[in-house]
Design an enzyme around this catalytic site. Structure first.
Site, short mmCIF file in Angstrom:
data_model
loop_
_atom_site.label_atom_id
_atom_site.label_comp_id
_atom_site.label_asym_id
_atom_site.label_seq_id
_atom_site.Cartn_x
_atom_site.Cartn_y
_atom_site.Cartn_z
CD GLU A 162 -2.95 0.27 -9.75
OE1 GLU A 162 -2.13 0.30 -8.83
OE2 GLU A 162 -3.82 1.15 -9.91
CG HIS A 230 -0.36 -3.46 -6.45
ND1 HIS A 230 0.38 -2.40 -5.95
CD2 HIS A 230 -1.23 -2.90 -7.33
CE1 HIS A 230 -0.03 -1.27 -6.51
NE2 HIS A 230 -1.01 -1.56 -7.33
CB CYS A 347 6.70 -1.68 -3.82
SG CYS A 347 5.18 -2.53 -3.35
#
Length: 417
Positions: A162, A230, A347
């Site tokens: 990711e 995350h 993000c």
């Protein structure tokens, strides 16, 4: 001169709340609500503009073509014929979260002295698993200078990767050799661990990192189960500073000891669970702030408004800044549209240490360029999207046209698709 450049993803015209991200509490909570793509994109651009005004280098990536008809064709269907869930997956605007675009190792860390970027495969979530092709295309253009960059295709499935959301770098200065920290998960109770250790190890090998300056740390099961899908939801690093929640890592004592041995000048700023609960940290996106170095050399946090609105979080932050801690400034931004879909300031950006002169200038922000982008978004991005609108051919056409016009405005017609 090499410097850290934050590349933010421009929020795409199909931004919606279809609730596709299992384990992302905000995404699930806001499923079915009416989104505001125009406001979302303008909020992101305002953050970019503010960072430019703070003297920080700023770039951007374009939204991807949505609906993704190529992906649907590979699945034997079309946007018209797909069921509602598959259609929603094809319309996801989640590529705006550029922290998931790739993992980046600066030239100072790699064996060949080039900056390496490996595109994330994002295989765990269907709505993101098809992003990598367009991400790769953008990175190959932006970082086409092979004397300075190496852009790699994704790690193959089934190893989930990711990107930079599970990667941290600690160093004395951005252009000095650093310690690269890869954070992986194993389990999170009802939620999947999205970053596999095997993927992280593969990226480290591909980038030519020294094993003596590479760390693999396991994210705590407790953090994943609480909604830290995350690592950047519970920890962030910048230069000498590691800013982390007490419960972020499975074995924090061993990790801290290893980091101190590899980088003696490290400053670990740990927020105790007794002062800020894991739940408050995650809902406020305290650790999903951008931790940046200002031209003055001081560290600052670029925070979402939710951090100021969470009493325990703001109390801790004010006490830290009032003391002798390494973080000296707090900058708060309204990013409610992104936050409601599960992504905060960190993000939205991918950090790249490089000489801006070696990067395709079409991806580098300036006040004038942001003015042009804002005007286009104000004119062409949908004002609102309800979940039922995702079945509207008029919306599909509007999203394609808006993005194509943006590509033309920036001279990136080769990405229009």
């Amino acid at each position: 001169m090499r410097t850290e450049i934050n590349f933010d993803g421009i929020v795409g015209p199909s931004h919606n709340y279809a609730g596709l991200s299992l384990g992302n509490l905000a995404s699930t909570k806001n499923f079915g609500k009416v989104s505001a793509p125009r406001a979302a994109a303008l909020q992101g651009l305002a953050k970019m503009r503010a960072n430019l005004e703070r003297g920080l280098a700023q770039g951007f990536f374009l939204p991807q073509r949505r609906p993704d008809e190529v992906w649907l064709h590979q699945l034997g269907t079309t946007v018209e014929a797909a069921d509602a869930v598959l259609r929603a997956n094809s319309l996801s605007a989640s590529s705006m979260w550029a922290a998931n675009a790739a993992t980046v190792s600066p030239a100072a860390d790699t064996a060949d002295g080039r900056c390496h970027l490996t595109v994330a495969n994002l295989v765990t979530m269907p709505h993101r698993s098809h992003e990598w092709r367009e991400t790769l295309a953008q990175l190959q253009i932006a970082f086409a200078n092979e004397a300075h960059f190496a852009v790699h295709a994704p790690i193959p499935a089934p190893f989930g990767d990711e990107g930079a959301a599970n990667h941290m770098r600690l160093c004395a200065g951005h252009d000095t050799p650093g310690i690269e920290v890869f954070v992986y998960g194993v389990t999170g109770g009802p939620y999947p661990a999205r970053q596999h250790r095997e993927a992280s190890e593969a990226v480290a090998r591909i980038h030519g990192l020294s094993p003596t300056r590479t760390v693999f740390a396991r994210q705590s099961d407790e953090a994943i189960a609480a909604g830290a899908f995350h690592n950047d939801v519970v920890a962030v690093a910048n230069e000498r500073v590691l800013f982390t929640h007490e419960l972020a890592f499975a074995d924090r004592d061993a990790l801290y000891a290893e980091l101190r041995a590899k980088l003696p000048e490290i400053e670990i700023v740990e927020v105790p669970a007794s002062e800020v609960s894991l739940a408050d940290a995650i809902t406020s996106y305290l650790f999903n702030a951008q931790l940046v170095t200002l031209p003055s050399g001081e560290a600052a946090l670029v925070l979402p408004g939710e951090a100021r609105e969470t009493p325990s979080v703001w109390r801790w932050l004010e006490a830290h800044v009032a003391g002798n801690g390494p973080i000296r400034h707090l900058f708060v931004h309204d990013l409610r549209e992104s936050m409601a879909n599960g992504g905060g300031p960190a993000c939205l950006r991918l950090r790249v240490v490089a000489d801006p002169a070696t990067i395709d200038p079409r991806f580098i922000a300036s006040p004038e360029k942001l003015d042009r982008i804002e005007a286009l978004i104000a004119r062409l991005w949908p004002e609102h999207i309800a979940v039922e609108d995702l079945s509207s051919p008029a919306l599909w056409a509007a999203c394609v046209e808006a993005r194509s016009t943006l590509c033309a405005e920036l001279g990136l017609e080769e990405l229009a698709g």
